[in-house]
Design a protein around this motif. Structure first.
Motif, PDB file in Angstrom:
ATOM      1  N   VAL A   1       6.104  18.127   5.152  1.00 21.11           N
ATOM      2  CA  VAL A   1       6.159  19.061   4.443  1.00 21.11           C
ATOM      3  C   VAL A   1       7.315  19.230   2.219  1.00 21.11           C
ATOM      4  CG1 VAL A   1       7.298  21.804   3.515  1.00 21.11           C
ATOM      5  CG2 VAL A   1       5.499  21.216   5.356  1.00 21.11           C
ATOM      6  N   PRO A   2       7.975  18.206   2.545  1.00 19.30           N
ATOM      7  CA  PRO A   2       8.568  18.244   1.391  1.00 19.30           C
ATOM      8  C   PRO A   2       8.200  16.870  -0.081  1.00 19.30           C
ATOM      9  CG  PRO A   2      11.404  18.240   3.301  1.00 19.30           C
ATOM     10  CD  PRO A   2       9.230  18.725   4.247  1.00 19.30           C
ATOM     11  N   ALA A   3       7.960  15.559   1.359  1.00 13.71           N
ATOM     12  CA  ALA A   3       7.308  14.908   0.803  1.00 13.71           C
ATOM     13  C   ALA A   3       5.584  15.757  -0.075  1.00 13.71           C
ATOM     14  CB  ALA A   3       7.018  14.001   1.217  1.00 13.71           C
ATOM     15  N   LEU A   4       5.187  16.319   0.740  1.00 12.32           N
ATOM     16  CA  LEU A   4       3.875  17.033   0.385  1.00 12.32           C
ATOM     17  C   LEU A   4       4.015  17.969  -0.482  1.00 12.32           C
ATOM     18  CD1 LEU A   4       0.459  17.272   1.138  1.00 12.32           C
ATOM     19  CD2 LEU A   4       1.310  18.929   2.343  1.00 12.32           C
ATOM     20  N   VAL A   5       4.916  18.450  -0.635  1.00 14.16           N
ATOM     21  CA  VAL A   5       5.365  19.365  -2.100  1.00 14.16           C
ATOM     22  C   VAL A   5       5.521  18.331  -3.184  1.00 14.16           C
ATOM     23  CG1 VAL A   5       7.071  21.505  -3.976  1.00 14.16           C
ATOM     24  CG2 VAL A   5       6.139  21.309  -0.240  1.00 14.16           C
ATOM     25  N   GLU A   6       6.292  17.286  -2.813  1.00  9.56           N
ATOM     26  CA  GLU A   6       6.240  16.492  -4.281  1.00  9.56           C
ATOM     27  C   GLU A   6       5.272  15.881  -4.401  1.00  9.56           C
ATOM     28  OE1 GLU A   6       8.302  14.576  -7.481  1.00  9.56           O
ATOM     29  OE2 GLU A   6       9.053  16.030  -5.812  1.00  9.56           O
ATOM     30  N   THR A   7       4.238  15.735  -3.756  1.00  9.31           N
ATOM     31  CA  THR A   7       2.994  15.102  -3.932  1.00  9.31           C
ATOM     32  C   THR A   7       2.505  15.916  -5.005  1.00  9.31           C
ATOM     33  OG1 THR A   7       3.130  13.541  -2.206  1.00  9.31           O
ATOM     34  CG2 THR A   7       1.420  13.896  -3.083  1.00  9.31           C
ATOM     35  N   TYR A   8       1.776  17.243  -4.651  1.00  8.73           N
ATOM     36  CA  TYR A   8       1.287  17.696  -5.520  1.00  8.73           C
ATOM     37  C   TYR A   8       1.778  18.741  -6.584  1.00  8.73           C
ATOM     38  CZ  TYR A   8      -3.041  18.214  -2.109  1.00  8.73           C
ATOM     39  OH  TYR A   8      -3.422  18.445  -1.609  1.00  8.73           O
ATOM     40  N   ARG A   9       2.587  18.276  -7.196  1.00  9.10           N
ATOM     41  CA  ARG A   9       3.747  18.657  -8.675  1.00  9.10           C
ATOM     42  C   ARG A   9       2.993  16.850  -9.839  1.00  9.10           C
ATOM     43  NH1 ARG A   9       9.549  18.199  -6.465  1.00  9.10           N
ATOM     44  NH2 ARG A   9       9.574  21.195  -5.953  1.00  9.10           N
ATOM     45  N   ASP A  10       2.374  16.334  -9.119  1.00 10.35           N
ATOM     46  CA  ASP A  10       1.013  15.302 -10.077  1.00 10.35           C
ATOM     47  C   ASP A  10       0.073  16.120 -10.397  1.00 10.35           C
ATOM     48  OD1 ASP A  10      -0.193  13.561 -10.708  1.00 10.35           O
ATOM     49  OD2 ASP A  10      -0.582  12.387  -9.528  1.00 10.35           O
ATOM     50  N   ALA A  11      -0.245  16.082 -11.311  1.00 12.71           N
ATOM     51  CA  ALA A  11      -1.639  16.657 -12.605  1.00 12.71           C
ATOM     52  C   ALA A  11      -2.673  16.071 -12.194  1.00 12.71           C
ATOM     53  CB  ALA A  11      -1.445  17.047 -13.735  1.00 12.71           C
ATOM     54  N   VAL A  12      -2.694  15.115 -12.406  1.00  9.70           N
ATOM     55  CA  VAL A  12      -3.732  14.510 -11.265  1.00  9.70           C
ATOM     56  C   VAL A  12      -4.314  14.358 -10.075  1.00  9.70           C
ATOM     57  CG1 VAL A  12      -4.957  11.423 -11.281  1.00  9.70           C
ATOM     58  CG2 VAL A  12      -3.379  12.334 -13.643  1.00  9.70           C
ATOM     59  N   LEU A  13      -3.563  14.241  -9.351  1.00  6.68           N
ATOM     60  CA  LEU A  13      -4.072  14.721  -8.141  1.00  6.68           C
ATOM     61  C   LEU A  13      -4.447  16.268  -7.508  1.00  6.68           C
ATOM     62  CD1 LEU A  13      -3.909  13.940  -4.630  1.00  6.68           C
ATOM     63  CD2 LEU A  13      -2.317  15.303  -4.988  1.00  6.68           C
ATOM     64  N   ARG A  14      -3.991  17.361  -8.348  1.00  6.50           N
ATOM     65  CA  ARG A  14      -5.088  18.589  -8.462  1.00  6.50           C
ATOM     66  C   ARG A  14      -5.321  18.536  -9.081  1.00  6.50           C
ATOM     67  NH1 ARG A  14       0.887  19.694  -9.792  1.00  6.50           N
ATOM     68  NH2 ARG A  14      -0.285  20.425 -11.939  1.00  6.50           N
ATOM     69  N   ARG A  15      -6.223  18.051 -10.106  1.00  6.42           N
ATOM     70  CA  ARG A  15      -7.029  17.890 -10.770  1.00  6.42           C
ATOM     71  C   ARG A  15      -8.294  17.889  -9.861  1.00  6.42           C
ATOM     72  NH1 ARG A  15     -10.250  13.817 -15.390  1.00  6.42           N
ATOM     73  NH2 ARG A  15     -11.544  15.055 -15.025  1.00  6.42           N
ATOM     74  N   TRP A  16      -8.195  16.736  -9.117  1.00 11.86           N
ATOM     75  CA  TRP A  16      -9.596  16.186  -8.221  1.00 11.86           C
ATOM     76  C   TRP A  16      -9.391  17.063  -6.915  1.00 11.86           C
ATOM     77  CZ3 TRP A  16     -13.068  14.644 -10.741  1.00 11.86           C
ATOM     78  CH2 TRP A  16     -12.280  14.128 -12.280  1.00 11.86           C
ATOM     79  N   THR A  17      -8.285  18.009  -6.646  1.00 13.29           N
ATOM     80  CA  THR A  17      -8.091  18.077  -4.769  1.00 13.29           C
ATOM     81  C   THR A  17      -8.392  20.012  -5.023  1.00 13.29           C
ATOM     82  OG1 THR A  17      -5.927  17.908  -5.031  1.00 13.29           O
ATOM     83  CG2 THR A  17      -6.492  16.053  -4.252  1.00 13.29           C
ATOM     84  N   SER A  18      -8.967  20.278  -4.182  1.00 18.46           N
ATOM     85  CA  SER A  18      -8.558  21.967  -3.683  1.00 18.46           C
ATOM     86  C   SER A  18      -8.069  21.947  -2.495  1.00 18.46           C
ATOM     87  CB  SER A  18     -10.462  22.198  -3.203  1.00 18.46           C
ATOM     88  OG  SER A  18     -10.347  21.453  -2.176  1.00 18.46           O
ATOM     89  N   GLY A  19      -6.950  21.128  -2.950  1.00 18.55           N
ATOM     90  CA  GLY A  19      -5.802  21.726  -1.857  1.00 18.55           C
ATOM     91  C   GLY A  19      -4.712  22.817  -2.298  1.00 18.55           C
TER      92      GLY A  19
END
Length: 193
Positions: free
Chosen positions: A29-47
């Motif tokens: 969970v903590p690593a997932l929160v950190e990973t999803y701070r990335d704007a590029v990742l959020r642009r292409w995912t629906s999570g």
């Protein structure tokens, strides 16, 4: 299928370590929160991961998918020398909502800290090999990968992983707001990687 027993591996390269793929756990969970701070990742995912609570809900959903036999999600870790794996470098998933169907969908993402090291194509190749072997008796015989047409990085990943470009897909809002590409891999066809 017992998710605690499933571990996949992908070979290292001259410039990148081997990969370990295993089901997501609450410890991620903590690593997932950190990973999803990335704007590029959020642009292409629906999570919808915004904080620890939403990340924990996401992990629980992945684990429910395993239990139901409908969604087999793996955390992708770059394997350190001890073989245990570090923080998640990516995610791959086999979406198989109908058991024994001849077709299933795959998806993936790569964490910002691991981009450019071939994580996604190697993990996707390992997932495809596992899917074709683990479900050999009852499908799938074809894996589909869909991405937005303007996501050129995903197109390169699909090609490197041996998924052939199959069709241009028209936009279908709201789920698919832009035109997309369909890539496919077929059981028995050579996977590149």
């Amino acid at each position: 299928m017992d998710m605690t027993a499933v571990r996949l591996e992908a070979a290292g390269t001259a410039t990148a370590p081997a990969l370990l793929l295993r089901p997501w756990t609450p410890a991620d969970v903590p690593a997932l929160v950190e990973t999803y701070r990335d704007a590029v990742l959020r642009r292409w995912t629906s999570g919808a991961v915004h904080d620890e609570e939403s990340a924990a809900a996401w992990v629980r959903a992945q684990r429910r998918g395993w239990a139901a036999g409908e969604r087999f999600a793996f955390a992708v870790l770059e394997a350190p020398q001890d073989g245990e794996g570090g923080r998640p470098a990516g995610h791959v998933v086999l979406k198989r909502p109908v058991a024994a169907a001849p077709t299933a969908e795959v998806g993936y993402w790569t964490a910002a800290h691991a981009r450019g090291r071939g994580v996604a194509p190697r993990a996707l190749g390992a997932l495809a090999g596992w899917a074709f072997t683990a479900f050999a008796a009852d499908g799938p015989t074809r894996l589909e990968l869909v991405h937005q047409e303007d996501n050129t990085a995903s197109c390169r990943v699909a090609q490197k992983a041996g998924f052939a470009f199959t069709a241009l897909l028209p936009a279908a809002p709201p789920a698919h707001p832009r035109d997309g590409h369909l890539h496919t891999a077929v059981r028995g066809a050579p996977q590149e990687i």
